[in-house]
Motif scaffolding. Structure first.
Motif, mmCIF file in Angstrom:
data_model
loop_
_atom_site.group_PDB
_atom_site.id
_atom_site.type_symbol
_atom_site.label_atom_id
_atom_site.label_comp_id
_atom_site.label_asym_id
_atom_site.label_seq_id
_atom_site.Cartn_x
_atom_site.Cartn_y
_atom_site.Cartn_z
ATOM 1 N N UNK A 202 0.859 -1.189 0.000
ATOM 2 C CA UNK A 202 0.000 0.000 0.000
ATOM 3 C C UNK A 202 0.897 1.242 0.000
ATOM 4 N N UNK A 203 0.407 2.355 -0.546
ATOM 5 C CA UNK A 203 -0.924 2.520 -1.141
ATOM 6 C C UNK A 203 -0.988 1.928 -2.545
ATOM 7 N N UNK A 204 -2.211 1.890 -3.096
ATOM 8 C CA UNK A 204 -2.446 1.385 -4.444
ATOM 9 C C UNK A 204 -3.059 2.515 -5.281
ATOM 10 N N UNK A 205 -2.224 3.374 -5.851
ATOM 11 C CA UNK A 205 -2.741 4.550 -6.551
ATOM 12 C C UNK A 205 -3.644 4.216 -7.734
ATOM 13 N N UNK A 206 -3.343 3.135 -8.449
ATOM 14 C CA UNK A 206 -4.167 2.778 -9.603
ATOM 15 C C UNK A 206 -5.576 2.384 -9.159
ATOM 16 N N UNK A 207 -5.668 1.583 -8.095
ATOM 17 C CA UNK A 207 -6.976 1.181 -7.588
ATOM 18 C C UNK A 207 -7.750 2.386 -7.083
ATOM 19 N N UNK A 208 -7.072 3.263 -6.300
ATOM 20 C CA UNK A 208 -7.735 4.459 -5.803
ATOM 21 C C UNK A 208 -8.197 5.347 -6.962
ATOM 22 N N UNK A 209 -7.363 5.436 -7.998
ATOM 23 C CA UNK A 209 -7.721 6.277 -9.141
ATOM 24 C C UNK A 209 -8.936 5.757 -9.871
ATOM 25 N N UNK A 210 -9.034 4.437 -10.056
ATOM 26 C CA UNK A 210 -10.186 3.859 -10.749
ATOM 27 C C UNK A 210 -11.464 4.028 -9.939
ATOM 28 N N UNK A 211 -11.374 3.840 -8.625
ATOM 29 C CA UNK A 211 -12.547 4.037 -7.782
ATOM 30 C C UNK A 211 -13.004 5.486 -7.811
ATOM 31 N N UNK A 212 -12.051 6.412 -7.729
ATOM 32 C CA UNK A 212 -12.393 7.832 -7.768
ATOM 33 C C UNK A 212 -12.945 8.226 -9.134
ATOM 34 N N UNK A 213 -12.422 7.603 -10.199
ATOM 35 C CA UNK A 213 -12.923 7.887 -11.544
ATOM 36 C C UNK A 213 -14.395 7.496 -11.663
ATOM 37 N N UNK A 214 -14.742 6.329 -11.149
ATOM 38 C CA UNK A 214 -16.139 5.871 -11.197
ATOM 39 C C UNK A 214 -17.036 6.779 -10.365
ATOM 40 N N UNK A 215 -16.572 7.131 -9.169
ATOM 41 C CA UNK A 215 -17.377 7.999 -8.311
ATOM 42 C C UNK A 215 -17.544 9.376 -8.931
ATOM 43 N N UNK A 216 -16.470 9.912 -9.531
ATOM 44 C CA UNK A 216 -16.553 11.218 -10.166
ATOM 45 C C UNK A 216 -17.508 11.225 -11.346
ATOM 46 N N UNK A 217 -17.515 10.122 -12.121
ATOM 47 C CA UNK A 217 -18.437 10.027 -13.255
ATOM 48 C C UNK A 217 -19.883 10.006 -12.771
#
Length: 270
Positions: A202-217
């Motif tokens: 950890x951390x896992x920036x790619x995983x955090x980025x994908x989750x944030x991308x979905x939430x932002x959309x």
């Protein structure tokens, strides 16, 4: 003819002519319901907003994980729970013995992450931490349907994570032997020692980025529909006819283009 506005589900006025004859009791009511095609059009009109919010939240999440979070490395050991050989006459059948050891392994897994074990490891390695902080970085769980316990310790220093994990196994094994001195003593043996972790867990920036991308959309789509709900302007003659039930007699052209030519068109449908 006077038009009486009525608020629809999307916030736009629905106009009905007063005094107009109706063929049925419900024909004078116009429900403003968005079809699937219209929903897509709403998103398409404000697609820039959806994309912008998704990219901003994804970038912020990745930047936070990379710049503000301290990388941690995990070292893992495996402990085998068994039982010393006792008097054959007093031992139960093999099936009962195995089932009992499986149940005992679950209890032993809970015993690994206890204050008594943490105190022994902290004292042995002279760690500058408290038992509570030690417990937050330690996890122990039984591998399903086996007599193995998997113990993992996370630390910013990979070498220290390895050392603490191995010491935890040694101290736990010694603790078990001290409290179970009988002929049929329970044993806890370090079966597999920890290796030096090479990459952080950890951390896992790619995983955090994908989750944030979905939430932002999703947030962008919700905001697009909210703006559509608050927008009371008409965008086409067809929309006016659909909502009001009236024919459009004409449209006033817009001026102000750089070339001085009118924008829009005049329609006479009366």
């Amino acid at each position: 003819m006077t038009l009486i506005p009525r608020t629809g589900v999307n916030g736009k006025g629905i106009a009905n002519p007063t005094g107009a004859g109706t063929g049925s009791a419900g024909s004078d009511r116009h429900e403003d319901v968005l079809s699937f095609k219209e929903l897509l059009q709403v998103v398409r009109r404000r697609l820039w907003l959806v994309v912008l919010l998704a990219l901003l939240m994804s970038g912020a999440a990745m930047a936070y994980s990379l710049l503000l979070q301290t990388p941690k490395y995990e070292a893992t050991i495996k402990i085998l729970v068994g039982q010393a050989s006792g008097n054959p006459e007093t031992r139960s059948s093999l099936g009962d013995e195995v089932q009992g050891l499986l149940q005992l392994t679950g209890t032993m897994a809970e015993a690994v992450d206890t204050r008594s074990v943490a105190d022994r490891v902290i004292t042995e390695l002279n760690l500058a931490t408290t038992p509570q902080e030690f417990s937050l970085n330690l996890s122990a769980q039984q591998i399903p349907e086996t007599q193995f316990i998997e113990v993992t310790y996370a630390d910013p220093n990979p070498a220290q994570a390895q050392q603490i994990a191995n010491t935890t196994g040694d101290e736990f094994s010694q603790k078990v032997s001290e409290v179970s001195p009988s002929a049929n003593a329970v044993t806890a043996t370090v079966w597999e020692r920890a290796q030096l972790p090479e990459t952080p867990s950890s951390p896992q920036p790619l995983l955090y980025g994908l989750l944030a991308l979905s939430f932002g959309a999703m947030l962008g789509v919700s905001l697009a529909f909210l703006l559509e709900y608050l927008d009371d302007s008409w965008r086409s003659a067809e929309e006016v006819e659909k909502v009001s039930g009236l024919f459009v007699l004409g449209a006033i052209p817009q001026f102000g283009a750089p070339s001085g030519k009118p924008r829009g068109k005049y329609e006479d449908r009366g």
